[in-house]
Design a protein around this motif. Sequence first.
Motif, PDB file in Angstrom:
ATOM      1  N   PRO A   1      44.611  49.333  40.195  1.00 43.26           N
ATOM      2  CA  PRO A   1      44.124  50.451  41.198  1.00 43.26           C
ATOM      3  C   PRO A   1      43.879  51.833  40.144  1.00 43.26           C
ATOM      4  O   PRO A   1      45.057  52.177  39.704  1.00 43.26           O
ATOM      5  CB  PRO A   1      45.288  50.572  42.052  1.00 43.26           C
ATOM      6  CG  PRO A   1      46.582  50.137  41.529  1.00 43.26           C
ATOM      7  CD  PRO A   1      45.990  49.103  40.596  1.00 43.26           C
ATOM      8  N   VAL A   2      42.726  52.475  40.006  1.00 46.95           N
ATOM      9  CA  VAL A   2      42.567  53.483  39.197  1.00 46.95           C
ATOM     10  C   VAL A   2      42.221  54.715  39.795  1.00 46.95           C
ATOM     11  O   VAL A   2      41.279  54.543  40.687  1.00 46.95           O
ATOM     12  CB  VAL A   2      41.607  53.317  38.151  1.00 46.95           C
ATOM     13  CG1 VAL A   2      41.227  54.426  37.161  1.00 46.95           C
ATOM     14  CG2 VAL A   2      42.121  51.932  37.256  1.00 46.95           C
ATOM     15  N   VAL A   3      42.623  55.871  39.754  1.00 51.37           N
ATOM     16  CA  VAL A   3      42.000  57.144  40.154  1.00 51.37           C
ATOM     17  C   VAL A   3      41.327  57.872  39.101  1.00 51.37           C
ATOM     18  O   VAL A   3      42.023  58.079  37.834  1.00 51.37           O
ATOM     19  CB  VAL A   3      43.224  58.128  40.353  1.00 51.37           C
ATOM     20  CG1 VAL A   3      42.916  59.326  40.839  1.00 51.37           C
ATOM     21  CG2 VAL A   3      43.922  57.248  41.801  1.00 51.37           C
ATOM     22  N   SER A   4      40.333  58.214  39.371  1.00 53.07           N
ATOM     23  CA  SER A   4      39.057  58.939  38.210  1.00 53.07           C
ATOM     24  C   SER A   4      38.695  60.172  38.712  1.00 53.07           C
ATOM     25  O   SER A   4      38.775  60.376  39.766  1.00 53.07           O
ATOM     26  CB  SER A   4      37.902  57.753  38.017  1.00 53.07           C
ATOM     27  OG  SER A   4      38.458  56.468  37.715  1.00 53.07           O
TER      28      SER A   4
ATOM     29  N   LEU B   1      50.460  54.378  40.162  1.00 53.51           N
ATOM     30  CA  LEU B   1      51.749  53.862  40.261  1.00 53.51           C
ATOM     31  C   LEU B   1      52.082  53.281  41.615  1.00 53.51           C
ATOM     32  O   LEU B   1      53.075  52.520  41.866  1.00 53.51           O
ATOM     33  CB  LEU B   1      52.621  54.380  39.398  1.00 53.51           C
ATOM     34  CG  LEU B   1      52.773  54.666  38.021  1.00 53.51           C
ATOM     35  CD1 LEU B   1      54.011  55.484  37.484  1.00 53.51           C
ATOM     36  CD2 LEU B   1      52.508  53.094  37.311  1.00 53.51           C
ATOM     37  N   GLU B   2      51.673  54.262  42.678  1.00 58.77           N
ATOM     38  CA  GLU B   2      52.266  53.843  43.828  1.00 58.77           C
ATOM     39  C   GLU B   2      51.282  52.828  44.671  1.00 58.77           C
ATOM     40  O   GLU B   2      51.544  52.549  45.886  1.00 58.77           O
ATOM     41  CB  GLU B   2      52.200  55.120  44.843  1.00 58.77           C
ATOM     42  CG  GLU B   2      53.166  55.965  44.266  1.00 58.77           C
ATOM     43  CD  GLU B   2      53.182  57.407  44.973  1.00 58.77           C
ATOM     44  OE1 GLU B   2      53.958  57.692  45.828  1.00 58.77           O
ATOM     45  OE2 GLU B   2      52.357  58.482  44.831  1.00 58.77           O
ATOM     46  N   HIS B   3      50.303  52.356  44.097  1.00 54.21           N
ATOM     47  CA  HIS B   3      49.271  51.475  44.872  1.00 54.21           C
ATOM     48  C   HIS B   3      50.121  50.142  45.044  1.00 54.21           C
ATOM     49  O   HIS B   3      50.573  49.417  44.075  1.00 54.21           O
ATOM     50  CB  HIS B   3      48.007  51.215  44.022  1.00 54.21           C
ATOM     51  CG  HIS B   3      46.837  50.737  44.779  1.00 54.21           C
ATOM     52  ND1 HIS B   3      46.733  49.520  45.163  1.00 54.21           N
ATOM     53  CD2 HIS B   3      45.847  51.253  45.341  1.00 54.21           C
ATOM     54  CE1 HIS B   3      45.772  49.074  45.957  1.00 54.21           C
ATOM     55  NE2 HIS B   3      45.144  50.236  45.809  1.00 54.21           N
ATOM     56  N   PRO B   4      49.947  49.500  46.223  1.00 55.53           N
ATOM     57  CA  PRO B   4      50.399  48.373  46.713  1.00 55.53           C
ATOM     58  C   PRO B   4      50.137  47.137  45.865  1.00 55.53           C
ATOM     59  O   PRO B   4      50.897  46.310  45.644  1.00 55.53           O
ATOM     60  CB  PRO B   4      50.197  48.188  48.217  1.00 55.53           C
ATOM     61  CG  PRO B   4      49.163  49.218  48.642  1.00 55.53           C
ATOM     62  CD  PRO B   4      49.334  50.060  47.659  1.00 55.53           C
ATOM     63  N   ALA B   5      49.102  47.290  45.524  1.00 47.30           N
ATOM     64  CA  ALA B   5      48.599  46.153  44.392  1.00 47.30           C
ATOM     65  C   ALA B   5      49.338  46.049  43.304  1.00 47.30           C
ATOM     66  O   ALA B   5      49.494  44.537  42.699  1.00 47.30           O
ATOM     67  CB  ALA B   5      47.058  46.309  44.199  1.00 47.30           C
ATOM     68  N   LEU B   6      50.017  46.919  42.805  1.00 47.82           N
ATOM     69  CA  LEU B   6      50.724  46.664  41.474  1.00 47.82           C
ATOM     70  C   LEU B   6      52.082  46.080  41.741  1.00 47.82           C
ATOM     71  O   LEU B   6      52.440  45.285  40.951  1.00 47.82           O
ATOM     72  CB  LEU B   6      51.087  47.919  40.921  1.00 47.82           C
ATOM     73  CG  LEU B   6      50.122  48.858  40.518  1.00 47.82           C
ATOM     74  CD1 LEU B   6      50.355  50.122  39.804  1.00 47.82           C
ATOM     75  CD2 LEU B   6      49.215  48.120  39.401  1.00 47.82           C
TER      76      LEU B   6
END
Lengths: 249, 222
Positions: free
Chosen positions: B18-21, B127-132
Amino acid sequence: MQTYSIAPSGNNARTPAPEDTLVVLASVRNLVAAGLDLKRLRTSMVHHMQLKDPRYSVNLPVDANGEVSVRLAAIADESGDLQQLLDGINDSAFSALTVVLDGLLTSEPSARAAPAAAAASPYEELTAAQVAERMKCSTPIVYQREKEGEFFAILAPARVHGRRYPAFQWFERLDRPLLKRVIEAYREAGLSTNELWNFLRTVQRQFDGKTGVDILLGASAPALNGMRAQERGDAVMDVVLEELSRTAV
Amino acid sequence: MTIAYFSGLQDVGSKQMPVVSIGPGVPLHRLFRFQGGDWTIAPPEHRKGRADPPAGQRDDFGLLYMADSPVTAGFEYGVLRYAKDPLTGDEQFEVVEDDPNPDTDELAPPIQLVTHSTRLAIGFVDLEHPALKAMFGIDLKQPAARISHWRELSREVHQACLVMTVPTVVPIVGVTFETQQAGGNGRIFAVYDRCVEMALVQGASALLDRAALAALLTTPAA
């Protein structure tokens, strides 16, 4: 000790007491045995009151300032015969002593021996003289123990009133070893105790909306539940060290 | 968040991260007090931030922490606080002034605000994305919400970024998360030490204007 709400009466008639009156019927010895620090009785103006032992809790009206006033009568009750005692009560027994309680200590023997009673608010800032009174020592001793890192003081704005001591440090449920770790961490980082106090007053998401003061006083937070003391302390220190890392640049 | 961004999944080191750009020219803010604090990454012994490497591995990488707004930076640095008032015990917003250290009577150097800007479009792993959680088996809130979990997850993300073999849509230069400071609602962007020069244009610094910061705090967003 037992507590009863009754009204003073010249004819020994027992009518309901005013709601702001708590009459405690017990000997001084029993009051002490129950954990009441008689030295803390004050005849000053109304002050905060805390009943820490639920066995002695009563519903007292709290005014807009969060304060209650209490009427206390300490009466010889060595016989244990309550009825006989009540029959012998006269006006003077009730009218002679109108006091305000500044804290009832718990009835736990270990806590009973503690030298200091809790202040009304953990966020209250005490003078050195007030701390000395709570610790039953002189102000130089207060300064010495502060220097040793047992507790901390803050500097009042503009230094007009000198050092102030956050009152939570004399609450009985304080995790004192953890407080000393926090103080030491701030000292090592070279940050002021004012900054430490700002941090401890701040609401922390990591503590589910509790402050550092709340946590040091044993408040529960889901993030810390189920942890043993050492682990809980380490988790709290993680937050402290993160705070220090942010302000170290 | 006060800046425009794009959020989605990208292949990073064979993992769908999950990336925030954010695009080029986007301002990122940072408060600092000591010389070099605007641009210099903390040495390993001081890497105790939320996304820094775990204890014992602090040499692995460093991060330059920045915020999406001066207000967020203010909460992170402790200039803005949501705290209990000593007199009333009520929770309130505070703007914290500098006081002399009671022990030394010294006043710390004044706080400065620096605003860097992104040199190009760059990406940060959320870092907070549930996918991690499924990807690395680290839950930030279980069994307890320890900061150490954040650091372990950040280390895993960093490791994954190191082994990237396929170019990503935008270069992944660090990690991001919502501010964890009560009262704040912005986002933190932390750039890996090795990516700072490539990702950012160093901005000018100025003494922090607390009154201006307080005004931003009370002015509703347009």
